[in-house]
Design an enzyme around this catalytic site. Structure first.
Site, PDB file in Angstrom:
ATOM      1  N   ASP A   1       0.858  -1.176   0.000  1.00  0.00           N
ATOM      2  CA  ASP A   1       0.000   0.000   0.000  1.00  0.00           C
ATOM      3  C   ASP A   1       0.898   1.232   0.000  1.00  0.00           C
ATOM      4  OD1 ASP A   1      -2.303   1.629   0.289  1.00  0.00           O
ATOM      5  OD2 ASP A   1      -1.996   1.685   2.449  1.00  0.00           O
TER       6      ASP A   1
ATOM      7  N   PHE B   1     -19.030   9.409   4.598  1.00  0.00           N
ATOM      8  CA  PHE B   1     -18.071   8.945   3.586  1.00  0.00           C
ATOM      9  C   PHE B   1     -17.948   7.431   3.659  1.00  0.00           C
ATOM     10  CE2 PHE B   1     -13.875   7.476   2.441  1.00  0.00           C
ATOM     11  CZ  PHE B   1     -13.625   8.121   1.239  1.00  0.00           C
TER      12      PHE B   1
ATOM     13  N   ARG C   1      -5.721   3.971  -8.084  1.00  0.00           N
ATOM     14  CA  ARG C   1      -7.180   4.018  -8.066  1.00  0.00           C
ATOM     15  C   ARG C   1      -7.778   2.615  -7.961  1.00  0.00           C
ATOM     16  NH1 ARG C   1      -8.898   8.995  -6.630  1.00  0.00           N
ATOM     17  NH2 ARG C   1      -8.500  10.622  -8.166  1.00  0.00           N
TER      18      ARG C   1
END
Length: 1279
Positions: A415, A573, A821
């Protein structure tokens, strides 16, 4: 609970409704929800809800033995030994049952004791938790009750700093407006406080007088493991009130900053969300362990072959012509009856199975488990080089099963945010109304400048520059109210208000800008609110329905106004929405929706013709991405009151839905989040962690390929990859991106099917074009490295079955891959692509909940204990605090563990095969009769006593090179990737010498016995067997010393102690006569030791047996050295250089590398070394062994080397490392072999490195008095 029955009853209609539900309790599961009667114990009895007692143990008193034995016999090897033990009790067995039963019982006992010890710790922990007390409403009083006695529907009171005993529906709080603060660190590791709000209808039940009267019914979802969702309704009388996650208090969380709360138990015990999340991490087995299974199968095959040969040979040998065997007598056993040779062969086969059973080592698994456990707990967990002082976080091996797998990693999936970067967000730049603000230079910009050679002009800091946690912004146009003088001050004001209002941050402390502390769910949110504060919009207080902002510089400089905004709705969110919205009402009555989120979702929802800054802001977003900044778009929309009322009704209905509530809420949010007006964007800097570029460069040299999987924009991901040395200008890059003009043109037509078709065709074309280009580069042999950059949208199509193969082909050709993404699911899919598709050993590393699937999909998961909680750590196999610690974890501990476990397994294979083959040769000599060559106890104790400790010493302490050199020469790691030390070639070498030595162990003592006498008597079977056994014990223990790369005091203690233990045992065993146990062996050792044959053979046989190994190892090391052996030779050579003789140093350097040009630093070091000075130490220390032919260890510790030997220097200078496939490979750019890279170091640095005593394995941050008291021993092990 009798008091509850006396409580006032509900209305007739409410009771009828509940009774109807009770009559249909069986429909609970069918309807997908449960019904709970609050404060009514008797009404809940028919539902048979689970109790609140928990148990995390694997066993109980009754299941321990059967379940524990079942777990042990799931191992094929243990099942095999059980069969052998059963066979040994039959008449066909040539050995006493204790020979096979004893070791099996010992191994099982050790394993079961270990299981019992670990399970008892879990039991004691459960007992403490279950006996904790909580206040439960019973009658009209609060009664302290153990957690284990809680039941669904009970009303409980939790006080400050207590943990919630079950999943509770929040009813009331001592705080105003029915709010409380909770800490969820036990769930997700996040220490920031979170706010929960009780339903307004139940606020009054904080008082026990009113709580007694509380009656209601909860209709909610069935128990599940989703921590962040809850669907349900509270029915009080005729009123139905929707319940959201904001009213649920989960077990394991604790109450903070609140005196007390009252709640109703909804889920208990193992049905609570935290317990349903305590599932085991997917079971993982190391690659070496799976290869070990194949080795066991090979040993089975060898055993079958030996027994088959013996059975056939016995059938052939049995004949009545051997009159002295008495085979013609009546009543002969069927196993020796010449009339039925087939039956003889079958029985002999099974007889030999029991006799040769030692070919498979019974103690192998136990020894390996002990070695791995010590490696994990004592070395990995205690390595100070993987200890992060700032956060007080050491490395943590959460499992010991995968230690050696760390030494064979070929692909790392990482990551970005919080893993490569610090996840410490700072507001750095922004764009408002089409104007860019902020003058700072990012780390990525500086790295790009160094890469391109284009200098950057850095503006000096202004007087208005402010730097605090979360804020690193400098632009006098916005600071101190100067934004009022900008071209669009109204847009600036809306921008800052959006920052101050659109969030879920909780303020703590005094309402002063310099003293307030923001508790946020993410560092991004805290940075944005801190930015609003510094721009003059100070958020300082919030309640469940309001936010208070102290606004400065609104109309004129110096004016401050406290404004309270009513928060009507918060649209949360999540990873699907990628945005957050707040609907608020101004004091003037104005209704506004503020929204912040990813540019892709904000741009889709903009109003047509009302966003003049749309394109220029897009350009600014791209520029910020290129600078490595994280971006968010800010927008707003004015809402008509009538439109809001209509929408709010739909919103309330969606919140009340028991099915698909989240989906319906998202659909309703889409209705209001439209016609947005763009305000601008923010740019937040997340700096790289310390040491990341060097770590990635080192791991790349080790042959490890590193992929970055991130949710950030492509420009940001690429620039981060450049900054951390993952990408370089010399690489050929293939970029597959969906954000191109051709795709945007198709999207504008509004046909999703056409868009998908065009995008799929483009991905397919680009993949095959990349493959073709990669093939051309490979054919040209230009040595250019390849890199692939692909976004999540294209990756979705590339992972389809018909394109998956093409994606795998191009990825396998690339040195680095960057996926941007991407979703959490795509991270796991990419990991699985390489793990299953390419059959490569993988490691995934991340720090957040979105990395859990990726971590569990890889062979090894590494969690970083960072700013995003502990979800990744709790799902991982190993946990570290910083990415750079991967260097030590893989190149040091991983490599050492792989080398050690490989050596241990090969040695077990060798020593057991040697022992068994000696039996085999004797049975050929004895007509395959099944006669044993050794006493039963000799065979029983061979693995568990006389050869056990040396294996542990090698598995724990052996190392070929020091930690410093393992990191200095990362190419050494490639041996693990190529599996050089546990290959079939290596096993065949061990097999060859096992057979060779077994022949010597049998024939030498046998031939000596033909002429040897003992007091006039010939040496018998047990004399020869004991003599051969003694030679085997000495030889196999000394052979382990030869296989060791370093010898420590523990090696000597283990090897010499094992040999001594054999003699002590045989003295006692042979000297004490016990009927029916060892009549044959009585006094044997003393008779043998009285002859010269015995003493001659225990010197001759081990020497002859080990001569072959000695010659092979010498030739291999001289002509075909491994990489680590080259490093060992180079280390020995350096230790012989004269530190105080610069001329000799230059001569040796010239011999190795030809003409050498010294740097300025080296010339200065050389000049300093040539200065006249008094010699402090003599070259001789006075120790008796310090002769010209030996090096003085103690002198070397003081920095005084032994004189160099000319033959040694010349040999090493001329040695050609043909086996060195990595270290001696010539670098195409430098033209020098990498093994010589550090020869040009100054002597001072050489000396410092050689005698620094650096070793990760023992550099424990815990006190070790043994190491402190004996520094010389520590250095001998370290270096």
């Amino acid at each position: 609970m009798g008091g509850m029955d006396r409580a006032p009853s509900m209305s007739r209609r409410g009771r009828a409704s509940m009774d109807a539900m009770m009559r249909n309790s069986g429909a609970d599961a069918h309807l997908g929800h449960r019904v709970i009667h609050c404060n009514d114990h008797s009404a809940n009895l028919p539902y048979k809800f689970k109790h609140n007692s928990i148990s995390t143990t694997k066993y109980n008193f009754w299941t321990f033995l059967p379940k524990g034995l079942f777990e042990q016999f799931r191992r094929v090897a243990n099942m095999y030994f059980l069969m052998i033990a059963i066979l040994s009790t039959t008449p066909i067995s040539p050995v006493h049952p204790v020979t096979n039963v004893g070791p099996l019982v010992l191994v099982l006992a050790v394993s079961l004791i270990k299981e019992a010890f670990e399970d008892r710790k879990r039991f004691m922990s459960d007992k403490i938790i279950n006996s904790s007390c909580i206040e439960v409403l019973s009658g009209q009083y609060w009664i302290k009750t153990p957690w284990s006695k809680l039941a669904v529907g009970d009303v409980v009171k939790v006080r400050s700093d207590q943990f919630f005993p079950a999943d509770l529906l929040f009813l009331a709080s001592t705080n105003a407006d029915g709010i409380c603060y909770i800490e969820t660190s036990n769930l997700d590791g996040e220490t920031n406080l979170k706010i929960r709000k009780a339903l307004e209808r139940t606020w009054d039940y904080i008082d026990e007088e009113k709580a007694v009267d509380f009656k209601g019914m909860v209709e909610c979802e069935q128990p599940n493991n989703s921590l962040y969702t809850f669907t349900g309704n509270l029915v009080i009388g005729k009123q139905t009130i929707p319940i959201t996650p904001n009213q649920i208090l989960l077990r394991g969380c604790s109450l903070r900053n609140t005196d007390a709360i009252v709640g109703v138990v909804v889920f208990t015990g193992h049905e609570t969300k935290v317990m349903m999340n305590t599932m085991d991490v997917p079971s993982k087995r190391s690659t070496l362990e799976r290869r070990l299974d194949k080795l066991i199968l090979l040993l089975f095959a060898i055993l079958f072959m030996l027994c088959f040969i013996g059975g056939i040979g016995s059938a052939i040998f049995i004949d009545r012509k051997w009159w002295y065997l008495g085979l013609s007598q009546r009543g002969i056993e069927e196993q020796y009856n010449p009339s039925n040779r087939f039956f003889v062969a079958v029985l002999t086969f099974f007889t030999l199975v029991t006799l040769y059973s030692t070919i498979i080592p019974i103690s192998l698994y136990v020894s390996i488990e002990m070695i791995k456990f010590i490696q994990s707990t004592q070395f990995i967990n205690n390595d100070i080089h993987m200890y992060h002082r700032e956060s007080n976080t050491p490395a943590l091996a959460r499992t010991s099963n995968l230690n050696e797998e760390l030494g064979q990693i070929e692909y790392i999936f990482s990551d970005k945010t919080g893993t490569l970067t610090r996840n410490l967000m700072e507001f750095f730049k922004c764009s408002i109304g089409g104007v860019m603000y902020g003058t700072g230079i990012t780390e990525i910009q500086r790295a790009a400048s160094r890469r391109t050679g284009v200098p950057i002009e850095e503006a000096p800091r202004s007087e208005d520059y402010i730097r605090e946690k979360g804020f690193n912004f400098d632009d006098k146009r916005l600071m101190r109210g100067n934004w009022r003088n900008e071209e669009h001050p109204d847009i600036c004001k809306e921008f800052f208000r959006c920052l101050a209002i659109c969030h879920t941050v909780l303020p703590e402390g005094e309402d002063l800008p310099e003293k307030i502390v923001y508790q946020a769910a993410s560092p991004d949110e805290a940075a944005l609110v801190t930015a609003a504060k510094n721009f003059g919009f100070f958020f300082y207080a919030r309640s469940p329905t309001t936010i208070r902002v102290r606004e400065s510089h609104i109309e004129r400089l110096g004016k401050v106004q406290d404004t309270e905004y009513e928060i009507l709705n918060v649209l949360e969110f999540n990873s699907t929405r990628k945005r957050q919205s707040v609907i608020c009402r101004y004091p003037s009555g104005r209704l506004v929706l503020y929204c912040k989120g990813a540019d892709s979702v904000i741009y889709e929802r903009m109003a047509d013709g009302q966003n003049p800054y749309r394109e220029i802001t897009r350009d600014h977003l791209e520029r910020y991405g290129e600078d490595g900044l994280r971006t968010l778009c800010l927008a707003y929309a004015d809402i008509d009151p009538r439109q809001y009322e209509d929408w709010n009704e739909k919103f309330i209905q969606a919140k009340s839905a028991l099915r698909d509530r989240e989906k319906k809420l998202d659909e309703v949010a889409e209705l209001i989040e439209s016609n947005l007006i763009l305000l601008g964007c923010t740019a937040i800097e997340d700096k790289l962690q310390e040491g990341v570029p060097l770590c990635i460069e080192t791991l790349s040299k080790a042959g490890i390929k590193i992929w970055v999987l991130t949710g950030d924009k492509m420009e940001t991901a690429i620039n981060i990859a450049y900054a951390c040395s993952l990408l370089s200008n010399e690489m050929k890059q293939f970029i597959i991106n969906s954000d191109v003009k051709s795709i945007r043109d198709v999207e504008e037509r509004g046909d999703p099917l056409e868009t998908a078709r065009v995008l799929e065709e483009q991905v397919k074309r680009q993949l095959y074009d990349a493959i073709s280009a990669a093939e051309e580069i490979r054919q040209e042999q230009s040595g250019v490295d390849l890199a692939l950059v692909i976004d999540g949208r294209c990756l979705m199509y590339a992972l389809d079955p018909h394109l998956r193969g093409a994606l795998l082909r191009i990825c396998m050709k690339c040195k680095a891959v960057v996926c941007c993404r991407v979703s959490p699911l795509q991270k796991a899919q990419v990991t699985t692509l390489i793990k299953d598709g390419a059959k490569k050993i993988t490691l995934s590393i991340g720090d957040g909940a979105n990395d859990v699937s990726m971590i569990q999909a890889a062979h090894i998961g590494v969690g970083i204990s960072g700013q995003e909680g502990m979800q990744a750590v709790m799902a991982s196999d190993f946990a570290i605090a910083q990415f750079r610690f991967l260097t030590d974890l893989l190149l040091v501990h991983g490599r050492w563990s792989y080398n050690r476990i490989s050596k241990v397994v090969c040695y077990f294979f060798y020593k057991n095969l040697t022992f068994t083959m000696t039996q085999f040769w004797f049975n050929l000599y004895a007509g395959n009769s099944g006669q044993r060559f050794y006493d039963d106890w000799f065979q029983s104790l061979y693995n568990v006593l006389f050869t056990a400790l040396p294996v542990l010493a090698v598995g724990v302490f052996d190392k070929d090179v020091s930690a410093r050199r393992a990191k200095k020469y990362p190419q050494l790691y490639k041996a693990g990737i190529d599996n050089l030390y546990f290959s079939w070639r290596v096993l065949l070498v061990w097999l060859f010498f096992a057979i060779y030595q077994s022949l010597i162990f049998f024939f030498f003592p046998t031939k000596a016995a033909e002429h040897g006498v003992n007091g006039g008597l010939n040496l018998g079977l047990w004399d020869v067997g004991t003599m051969a056994y003694t030679c085997i014990i000495i030889t196999v223990n000394l052979r382990l010393l030869m296989a060791s790369s370093s010898i420590t005091v523990w090696h000597h203690v283990a090897v010499e102690g094992s040999i001594v233990s054999w003699f002590l045992f045989i003295f006692f065993y042979s000297g004490v006569q016990t009927p029916n146990l060892q009549d044959n062996i009585y006094w044997v050792i003393f008779n043998l030791m009285s002859t010269w044959y015995f003493w001659f053979l225990i010197i001759l046989v081990p020497s002859m047996a080990l001569a072959g190994d000695f010659i092979y190892q010498g030739l291999q090391r001289w002509f075909f050295p491994f990489d680590y052996q080259i490093i060992q030779e180079e280390t020995k050579f350096r230790s012989k250089l004269e530190i105080n003789d610069p001329e000799h140093q230059l001569e040796m350097m010239a011999m190795l590398d030809g003409p050498t040009t010294l740097s300025a630093e080296e010339e200065r070091s050389l000049a300093m070394a040539q200065l006249p000075r008094e010699r402090t130490w003599s070259k001789h220390t006075g120790f008796s062994f310090d002769s010209p032919g030996f090096e003085s260890f103690f002198a070397m510790q003081e920095g005084v080397p032994a004189p160099a030997k000319s033959w040694d220097v010349a040999r090493r200078a001329s040695m050609t490392p043909r086996r060195s496939h990595s270290l001696a490979r010539t670098d195409s750019r430098t033209g020098h072999a990498s093994i010589r890279e550090d020869i040009h170091m100054p002597r001072s640095s050489i000396a410092e490195e050689e005698f620094d005593g650096d070793d990760s394995e023992n550099r424990s941050f815990r006190n070790n008095p043994f190491l402190e008291e004996q520094p010389s021993r520590r250095k001998s092990y370290f270096d």
